[in-house]
Motif scaffolding. Sequence first.
Motif, PDB file in Angstrom:
ATOM      1  N   VAL A 209       0.415  -0.944   0.493  1.00 29.20           N
ATOM      2  CA  VAL A 209      -0.289  -0.164  -0.189  1.00 29.20           C
ATOM      3  C   VAL A 209       0.703   0.971  -0.113  1.00 29.20           C
ATOM      4  O   VAL A 209       1.478   1.523   0.843  1.00 29.20           O
ATOM      5  N   LEU A 210       0.476   2.337  -1.266  1.00 28.88           N
ATOM      6  CA  LEU A 210       1.642   3.503  -1.361  1.00 28.88           C
ATOM      7  C   LEU A 210       0.726   4.600  -0.726  1.00 28.88           C
ATOM      8  O   LEU A 210      -0.107   4.435  -1.836  1.00 28.88           O
ATOM      9  N   VAL A 211       1.313   5.515   0.056  1.00 25.94           N
ATOM     10  CA  VAL A 211       0.188   6.914  -0.609  1.00 25.94           C
ATOM     11  C   VAL A 211       1.885   7.791  -0.751  1.00 25.94           C
ATOM     12  O   VAL A 211       2.944   8.144  -0.249  1.00 25.94           O
ATOM     13  N   GLU A 212       1.606   8.368  -1.609  1.00 24.54           N
ATOM     14  CA  GLU A 212       2.699   9.668  -2.068  1.00 24.54           C
ATOM     15  C   GLU A 212       3.313   8.592  -2.882  1.00 24.54           C
ATOM     16  O   GLU A 212       4.392   9.551  -2.454  1.00 24.54           O
ATOM     17  N   GLY A 213       3.428   7.944  -3.012  1.00 25.12           N
ATOM     18  CA  GLY A 213       4.621   6.584  -3.368  1.00 25.12           C
ATOM     19  C   GLY A 213       5.870   6.472  -2.445  1.00 25.12           C
ATOM     20  O   GLY A 213       6.238   5.859  -2.958  1.00 25.12           O
ATOM     21  N   LYS A 214       5.103   7.139  -1.033  1.00 22.09           N
ATOM     22  CA  LYS A 214       6.346   5.738  -0.285  1.00 22.09           C
ATOM     23  C   LYS A 214       4.894   4.564  -0.109  1.00 22.09           C
ATOM     24  O   LYS A 214       3.624   4.725   0.609  1.00 22.09           O
ATOM     25  N   SER A 215       6.002   3.298   0.556  1.00 22.06           N
ATOM     26  CA  SER A 215       4.601   2.393   1.352  1.00 22.06           C
ATOM     27  C   SER A 215       4.852   2.833   2.367  1.00 22.06           C
ATOM     28  O   SER A 215       5.317   2.750   3.419  1.00 22.06           O
ATOM     29  N   VAL A 216       3.375   2.270   2.743  1.00 21.56           N
ATOM     30  CA  VAL A 216       3.274   2.399   4.399  1.00 21.56           C
ATOM     31  C   VAL A 216       2.584   1.039   4.661  1.00 21.56           C
ATOM     32  O   VAL A 216       2.285   1.146   6.326  1.00 21.56           O
ATOM     33  N   LEU A 217       2.620   0.350   3.281  1.00 25.15           N
ATOM     34  CA  LEU A 217       2.031  -1.695   4.817  1.00 25.15           C
ATOM     35  C   LEU A 217       2.439  -2.257   3.249  1.00 25.15           C
ATOM     36  O   LEU A 217       1.946  -2.273   2.211  1.00 25.15           O
TER      37      LEU A 217
END
Length: 190
Positions: free
Chosen positions: A158-166
């Motif tokens: 799961v990526l938010v603004e290109g950053k993996s958060v999970l």
Amino acid sequence: AGERPRDPMAQAMADIYGVGEASSAFGGELQQRMKDPAFKAAYDRYHNGGWDFFQDSNNPKPGEYCSALYMKGEAMVRISGPGKDYDGAMLTFSGPDITGSPDVKKIKVTLDQSDGTSQSVQAFNYKLPGEVYASIAFAVPTIEAGLAEMKETWGFDVLVEGKSVLKIEWNDGLAARKQLENCVNKRKSS
């Protein structure tokens, strides 16, 4: 004062958080806690992953709010639905690197899956009172559509603004699908 409503998700988050805290403990504390069979089972599941099944509501009718929750480490993925007048389902991810507020917001999220597919969509982001972690939830048109996509092993990033958060990968997905189907089918027969 009345009894506080049961919240299986908040309890699952608290349990996994507690095992994670104990796992990072030094010295004899962890070894001492491993003598407790319930803690040892939770610890093993924390490291190896495992499923929980419940109806995520107080006093649900048969087949409502059916949930299958896979936890590994401090990462969680839940497939749930339908309930009352809502025929859809949700695919929800929760973990320590997801941020959110009590106000449900729509955010753009990219979901990469182990088969190489990637989707960027609007998802719901929140942190419910009493829950240790925030969540990102994807709407699924029907529970049947969600069940059809469950594979034996499956991974998500799961990526938010290109950053993996999970990141999480489940196993035993077909057995979990069967158990979730059994719960959902009770709605059709009632």
